[in-house]
Design an enzyme around this catalytic site. Sequence first.
Site, PDB file in Angstrom:
ATOM      1  N   TYR A  57     -13.271  -6.892  -5.270  1.00 26.32           N
ATOM      2  CA  TYR A  57     -14.223  -6.371  -6.244  1.00 26.32           C
ATOM      3  C   TYR A  57     -15.571  -7.061  -6.055  1.00 26.32           C
ATOM      4  O   TYR A  57     -16.555  -6.432  -5.720  1.00 26.32           O
ATOM      5  CB  TYR A  57     -13.753  -6.490  -7.701  1.00 26.32           C
ATOM      6  CG  TYR A  57     -14.723  -5.834  -8.673  1.00 26.32           C
ATOM      7  CD1 TYR A  57     -14.809  -4.444  -8.739  1.00 26.32           C
ATOM      8  CD2 TYR A  57     -15.570  -6.588  -9.467  1.00 26.32           C
ATOM      9  CE1 TYR A  57     -15.724  -3.827  -9.592  1.00 26.32           C
ATOM     10  CE2 TYR A  57     -16.476  -5.987 -10.322  1.00 26.32           C
ATOM     11  CZ  TYR A  57     -16.560  -4.603 -10.382  1.00 26.32           C
ATOM     12  OH  TYR A  57     -17.466  -4.005 -11.217  1.00 26.32           O
ATOM     13  N   THR A  75       0.823  -1.206   0.000  1.00 32.00           N
ATOM     14  CA  THR A  75       0.000   0.000   0.000  1.00 32.00           C
ATOM     15  C   THR A  75       0.859   1.259   0.000  1.00 32.00           C
ATOM     16  O   THR A  75       0.611   2.192  -0.777  1.00 32.00           O
ATOM     17  CB  THR A  75      -0.934  -0.001   1.219  1.00 32.00           C
ATOM     18  OG1 THR A  75      -1.704  -1.209   1.209  1.00 32.00           O
ATOM     19  CG2 THR A  75      -1.876   1.190   1.190  1.00 32.00           C
ATOM     20  N   VAL A 117       5.852  -3.955   9.821  1.00 37.68           N
ATOM     21  CA  VAL A 117       5.933  -3.467   8.446  1.00 37.68           C
ATOM     22  C   VAL A 117       5.265  -2.088   8.408  1.00 37.68           C
ATOM     23  O   VAL A 117       4.222  -1.905   7.794  1.00 37.68           O
ATOM     24  CB  VAL A 117       5.234  -4.449   7.475  1.00 37.68           C
ATOM     25  CG1 VAL A 117       5.531  -4.086   6.025  1.00 37.68           C
ATOM     26  CG2 VAL A 117       5.652  -5.893   7.745  1.00 37.68           C
ATOM     27  N   TYR A 173      -2.014 -10.896   3.407  1.00 37.49           N
ATOM     28  CA  TYR A 173      -2.040  -9.461   3.689  1.00 37.49           C
ATOM     29  C   TYR A 173      -3.460  -9.130   4.115  1.00 37.49           C
ATOM     30  O   TYR A 173      -4.377  -9.139   3.296  1.00 37.49           O
ATOM     31  CB  TYR A 173      -1.642  -8.711   2.423  1.00 37.49           C
ATOM     32  CG  TYR A 173      -1.384  -7.217   2.541  1.00 37.49           C
ATOM     33  CD1 TYR A 173      -1.571  -6.523   3.736  1.00 37.49           C
ATOM     34  CD2 TYR A 173      -0.940  -6.510   1.436  1.00 37.49           C
ATOM     35  CE1 TYR A 173      -1.325  -5.161   3.817  1.00 37.49           C
ATOM     36  CE2 TYR A 173      -0.681  -5.141   1.501  1.00 37.49           C
ATOM     37  CZ  TYR A 173      -0.882  -4.482   2.690  1.00 37.49           C
ATOM     38  OH  TYR A 173      -0.639  -3.126   2.765  1.00 37.49           O
ATOM     39  N   LYS A 182       0.841 -10.428   7.165  1.00 42.68           N
ATOM     40  CA  LYS A 182       1.081  -9.000   7.337  1.00 42.68           C
ATOM     41  C   LYS A 182      -0.279  -8.395   7.662  1.00 42.68           C
ATOM     42  O   LYS A 182      -1.161  -8.335   6.828  1.00 42.68           O
ATOM     43  CB  LYS A 182       1.688  -8.392   6.077  1.00 42.68           C
ATOM     44  CG  LYS A 182       2.229  -6.981   6.300  1.00 42.68           C
ATOM     45  CD  LYS A 182       1.349  -5.927   5.721  1.00 42.68           C
ATOM     46  CE  LYS A 182       1.952  -4.536   5.932  1.00 42.68           C
ATOM     47  NZ  LYS A 182       1.190  -3.458   5.315  1.00 42.68           N
TER      48      LYS A 182
END
Length: 311
Positions: A112, A49, A213, A138, A166
């Site tokens: 989506y 990101t 992170v 993630y 993460k």
Amino acid sequence: MTFPAPLTGVVPPVCTPLTPDREVDVPSLLALVDHLVAGGVHGLFVLGTSSEAAFLTDAQRRLVVETVTGHVGGQLPVLAGVIDMTTARVLDHVRAVTAAGADAVVVTAPFYTRTHPAEIARHYRLVAAGSPVPVLAYDLPTGVHTKLPADLVLDLAGEGVLAGLKDSSGDLAGFRTVASGARGRSDITGFSVLTGSEAFVDAALAVGADGAVPGLANVDPEGYVRLDRLFRAGDLEGARAEQERLCALFGMVGVGDPARMGASSSALGAFKAALHLRGVIACPATAEPQVPLSEDEVERVGIFLSRAGLL
């Protein structure tokens, strides 16, 4: 290089410096990597990101991975985000980033369309089956509108599908469930539990995180490395004080006027403005259609840097 199991320490999600015409600024990217390595970080995460991966073309994504892996030359593990909507598209990215030298891939839930936990699990199994390198999940509900269930993550870890997590959900209780579950299950070994938080790294380490992170580590890698070192040395008060300094610095993400820009424009604009003010990157441009910071807002970023002792 061989991917460590588990991966520990500070693994910044590397910003992607851009030129004024929004191409990847390779010299600035190399300078940023040098800045992070000199700060003592333990790995690098590209195409996340904070890297503005969602805004980059496929060619730009590959250029970023090739540039970083070619520069670090195996000194540090390089994780690459392979963020896309569907399994087939993610597998395309897996092939591209591993050919470019990535040591592991980082994968969100599909998005989506609305997804069911069974579909998310199938997605990860298929990606892992097609990946020559370890796969980390993630958890990014603000981006993909799905929160990864802790039991799903742990079951996939037990199957050997996932090598780590993460977590950018902001849910410390859920994070704790994964961290404690990973420690408590005999079928899970070498699983990396990493927080994506800037503001509660000390708390995440206290509940069992292997590392962090944080996007702010682009700006102050030494600070997060120091926090990690203090905590592991048992100096909890020193770690708390360093975390509070970093929390104050993190206030820079709010400099953008919410009447004319979104949170992403403000936060990523602030990180890049800070890197520019510190002389690390040549241009603070963010990818379109993000709104650039004003001169006054950039000046406020400078104030945060000064207060943190970084200017």
